[in-house]
Write a protein that holds these residues in place. Structure first.
Motif, PDB file in Angstrom:
ATOM      1  N   PHE A  74       0.819  -1.211   0.000  1.00 43.13           N
ATOM      2  CA  PHE A  74       0.000   0.000   0.000  1.00 43.13           C
ATOM      3  C   PHE A  74       0.856   1.265   0.000  1.00 43.13           C
ATOM      4  O   PHE A  74       1.928   1.312   0.611  1.00 43.13           O
ATOM      5  CB  PHE A  74      -0.918   0.020   1.230  1.00 43.13           C
ATOM      6  N   THR A  75       0.334   2.293  -0.642  1.00 40.52           N
ATOM      7  CA  THR A  75       0.989   3.605  -0.596  1.00 40.52           C
ATOM      8  C   THR A  75       0.635   4.350   0.681  1.00 40.52           C
ATOM      9  O   THR A  75       1.401   5.206   1.131  1.00 40.52           O
ATOM     10  CB  THR A  75       0.575   4.475  -1.789  1.00 40.52           C
ATOM     11  N   HIS A  76      -0.547   4.039   1.253  1.00 36.42           N
ATOM     12  CA  HIS A  76      -1.019   4.718   2.456  1.00 36.42           C
ATOM     13  C   HIS A  76      -1.690   3.716   3.394  1.00 36.42           C
ATOM     14  O   HIS A  76      -2.415   2.821   2.927  1.00 36.42           O
ATOM     15  CB  HIS A  76      -2.052   5.801   2.123  1.00 36.42           C
ATOM     16  N   VAL A  77      -1.452   3.880   4.680  1.00 34.10           N
ATOM     17  CA  VAL A  77      -2.230   3.209   5.708  1.00 34.10           C
ATOM     18  C   VAL A  77      -2.904   4.292   6.539  1.00 34.10           C
ATOM     19  O   VAL A  77      -2.247   5.232   6.984  1.00 34.10           O
ATOM     20  CB  VAL A  77      -1.360   2.310   6.608  1.00 34.10           C
ATOM     21  N   VAL A  78      -4.224   4.163   6.726  1.00 37.10           N
ATOM     22  CA  VAL A  78      -4.985   5.163   7.471  1.00 37.10           C
ATOM     23  C   VAL A  78      -5.822   4.466   8.536  1.00 37.10           C
ATOM     24  O   VAL A  78      -6.042   3.251   8.493  1.00 37.10           O
ATOM     25  CB  VAL A  78      -5.907   5.989   6.538  1.00 37.10           C
ATOM     26  N   SER A  79      -6.300   5.251   9.490  1.00 37.21           N
ATOM     27  CA  SER A  79      -7.184   4.724  10.527  1.00 37.21           C
ATOM     28  C   SER A  79      -7.843   5.883  11.245  1.00 37.21           C
ATOM     29  O   SER A  79      -7.236   6.949  11.404  1.00 37.21           O
ATOM     30  CB  SER A  79      -6.389   3.867  11.524  1.00 37.21           C
ATOM     31  N   GLN A  80      -9.067   5.665  11.682  1.00 36.61           N
ATOM     32  CA  GLN A  80      -9.783   6.653  12.479  1.00 36.61           C
ATOM     33  C   GLN A  80     -10.255   6.019  13.778  1.00 36.61           C
ATOM     34  O   GLN A  80     -11.110   5.122  13.776  1.00 36.61           O
ATOM     35  CB  GLN A  80     -10.988   7.215  11.710  1.00 36.61           C
ATOM     36  N   ASP A  81      -9.662   6.466  14.879  1.00 37.57           N
ATOM     37  CA  ASP A  81     -10.143   6.121  16.223  1.00 37.57           C
ATOM     38  C   ASP A  81     -10.356   4.621  16.397  1.00 37.57           C
ATOM     39  O   ASP A  81     -11.394   4.179  16.884  1.00 37.57           O
ATOM     40  CB  ASP A  81     -11.450   6.864  16.515  1.00 37.57           C
ATOM     41  N   GLY A 125       5.956   5.308   1.785  1.00 34.20           N
ATOM     42  CA  GLY A 125       4.520   5.340   2.036  1.00 34.20           C
ATOM     43  C   GLY A 125       4.175   6.093   3.305  1.00 34.20           C
ATOM     44  O   GLY A 125       5.011   6.281   4.196  1.00 34.20           O
ATOM     45  N   VAL A 126       2.922   6.499   3.408  1.00 38.27           N
ATOM     46  CA  VAL A 126       2.463   7.383   4.486  1.00 38.27           C
ATOM     47  C   VAL A 126       1.470   6.673   5.399  1.00 38.27           C
ATOM     48  O   VAL A 126       0.541   6.010   4.923  1.00 38.27           O
ATOM     49  CB  VAL A 126       1.815   8.659   3.911  1.00 38.27           C
ATOM     50  N   LEU A 127       1.670   6.834   6.694  1.00 40.12           N
ATOM     51  CA  LEU A 127       0.716   6.413   7.724  1.00 40.12           C
ATOM     52  C   LEU A 127       0.042   7.664   8.267  1.00 40.12           C
ATOM     53  O   LEU A 127       0.725   8.604   8.696  1.00 40.12           O
ATOM     54  CB  LEU A 127       1.439   5.678   8.848  1.00 40.12           C
ATOM     55  N   ALA A 128      -1.284   7.710   8.262  1.00 38.98           N
ATOM     56  CA  ALA A 128      -2.017   8.869   8.765  1.00 38.98           C
ATOM     57  C   ALA A 128      -3.248   8.384   9.523  1.00 38.98           C
ATOM     58  O   ALA A 128      -4.043   7.617   8.981  1.00 38.98           O
ATOM     59  CB  ALA A 128      -2.443   9.790   7.616  1.00 38.98           C
ATOM     60  N   PHE A 135      -2.000  11.909  13.798  1.00 39.71           N
ATOM     61  CA  PHE A 135      -0.612  11.563  13.539  1.00 39.71           C
ATOM     62  C   PHE A 135      -0.380  11.320  12.049  1.00 39.71           C
ATOM     63  O   PHE A 135      -1.223  10.748  11.373  1.00 39.71           O
ATOM     64  CB  PHE A 135      -0.226  10.291  14.304  1.00 39.71           C
ATOM     65  N   VAL A 136       0.761  11.765  11.578  1.00 43.69           N
ATOM     66  CA  VAL A 136       1.201  11.464  10.209  1.00 43.69           C
ATOM     67  C   VAL A 136       2.664  11.047  10.290  1.00 43.69           C
ATOM     68  O   VAL A 136       3.462  11.700  10.981  1.00 43.69           O
ATOM     69  CB  VAL A 136       1.040  12.681   9.271  1.00 43.69           C
ATOM     70  N   ALA A 137       3.021   9.972   9.618  1.00 43.59           N
ATOM     71  CA  ALA A 137       4.392   9.474   9.618  1.00 43.59           C
ATOM     72  C   ALA A 137       4.679   8.838   8.265  1.00 43.59           C
ATOM     73  O   ALA A 137       3.774   8.641   7.454  1.00 43.59           O
ATOM     74  CB  ALA A 137       4.592   8.456  10.749  1.00 43.59           C
ATOM     75  N   ARG A 138       5.943   8.507   8.052  1.00 46.96           N
ATOM     76  CA  ARG A 138       6.331   7.977   6.747  1.00 46.96           C
ATOM     77  C   ARG A 138       7.294   6.812   6.917  1.00 46.96           C
ATOM     78  O   ARG A 138       8.132   6.826   7.822  1.00 46.96           O
ATOM     79  CB  ARG A 138       6.995   9.089   5.933  1.00 46.96           C
ATOM     80  N   ARG A 139       7.131   5.799   6.079  1.00 49.39           N
ATOM     81  CA  ARG A 139       8.151   4.755   5.989  1.00 49.39           C
ATOM     82  C   ARG A 139       9.315   5.287   5.144  1.00 49.39           C
ATOM     83  O   ARG A 139       9.073   5.824   4.047  1.00 49.39           O
ATOM     84  CB  ARG A 139       7.585   3.487   5.354  1.00 49.39           C
ATOM     85  N   PRO A 140      10.528   5.165   5.614  1.00 44.75           N
ATOM     86  CA  PRO A 140      11.648   5.732   4.855  1.00 44.75           C
ATOM     87  C   PRO A 140      11.718   5.176   3.438  1.00 44.75           C
ATOM     88  O   PRO A 140      11.447   4.001   3.200  1.00 44.75           O
ATOM     89  CB  PRO A 140      12.886   5.313   5.664  1.00 44.75           C
ATOM     90  N   ALA A 141      12.106   6.034   2.517  1.00 50.65           N
ATOM     91  CA  ALA A 141      12.274   5.619   1.126  1.00 50.65           C
ATOM     92  C   ALA A 141      13.573   4.846   0.952  1.00 50.65           C
ATOM     93  O   ALA A 141      13.699   4.050   0.041  1.00 50.65           O
ATOM     94  CB  ALA A 141      12.237   6.819   0.213  1.00 50.65           C
TER      95      ALA A 141
END
Length: 279
Positions: free
Chosen positions: A134-141, A164-167, A273-279
């Motif tokens: 995945f390019t993004h992993v997201v979650s709400q509460d 990729g981005v975790l938000a 929160f927003v974070a990134r997996r290193p490229a």
């Protein structure tokens, strides 16, 4: 992170499986109950505030039509469906509650389904996806409910592609000691053992390998969420003839009062929160 290790994943899944239909019948037939991002203290439009939370997360994550998203703890599917409708992204939602997954699958079918979206039953601690999927992993509460939080962080890191981005938004335990009232009405009520403070969460994500971690407190918004929900619940109870429904709604309203008190005592919080997996 403070935790009692009292509740297991099975406890969490059974609780949400058992309460899903009650909640949908008595409170919200669309399955929406996420914390709202309010314009100010006078703003009482809960649904607009809940949508605003989703839109802020999507903007912070940089989600567009090229994104392939995993929504961890997708619940009834509203967040991922909104993201797909607004951006044209593709993705999959995963939740520990089979009843909520079935509801999300039903909503997807009503909207025409299609290959770009799917919902699946599963655990955040053993994500059924390939590395870098995945390019993004997201979650709400939702992540606060995971008993083995570091394991879920490692799994989300694993399934993200490099860069990729975790938000996500999530509930917080700002201080280690929790009083009996907060434990009963906030934590035990939803089978939550305990969680991180804002800074503790940031450190946990960094320990999992994430970089460029940003964290912001949204406590004022969570307090406004439960103030508005409590007031709405009492108004709805007053117009409800069904005794069982009225009792359920009033109990929910009482819990909203207790949640606000817990926030004021520093026993409950909310962060983004927003974070990134290193490229």
């Amino acid at each position: 992170m403070a935790t009692t290790s009292q509740f297991t994943e099975r406890d969490v899944s059974e609780f949400f499986d058992r309460t899903t239909q009650t909640y949908l019948s008595f409170w919200n037939s669309e399955g929406v109950l996420h914390t709202g991002y309010f314009a100010d203290d006078a703003d009482t439009d809960y649904h607009a505030a809940a949508d605003r939370t989703s839109d802020i997360l999507a903007a912070d994550a940089g989600i567009d039509a090229t994104a392939n998203i995993l929504d961890v703890g997708c619940g009834c599917g509203n967040f991922l469906l909104r993201l797909a409708e607004r951006t044209g992204c593709r993705g999959e939602g995963l939740d520990l509650s089979i009843e909520r997954v079935r509801f999300a699958q039903g909503k997807l079918a009503e909207r025409g389904g299609g290959p770009r979206l799917a919902f699946r039953h599963g655990s955040a601690t053993a994500l059924p996806y390939a590395d870098g999927a995945f390019t993004h992993v997201v979650s709400q509460d939702a992540l606060f409910l995971v008993p083995e939080k570091p394991r879920s962080h490692a799994e989300m890191f694993r399934v993200l592609a490099p860069g990729g981005v975790l938000a996500f938004s999530d509930f917080l335990q700002p201080k280690p000691e929790i009083g009996d009232a907060a434990r009963r009405h906030v934590y035990d009520r939803v089978r939550w053992n305990g969680g991180y403070s804002l800074d503790g969460y940031r450190r946990a994500l960094e320990a999992a390998g994430f970089v460029d971690v940003t964290a912001r407190s949204l406590d004022a918004h969570i307090r406004q969420t439960y103030r508005v929900l409590g007031r709405t619940a009492r108004e709805r109870a007053a117009g409800t003839d069904d005794e069982a429904a009225r009792s359920w709604i009033l109990n929910f309203a009482d819990s909203c009062d207790e949640i606000q008190a817990a926030i004021d005592r520093g026993e409950f919080g909310w962060g983004m929160f927003v974070a990134r997996r290193p490229a």
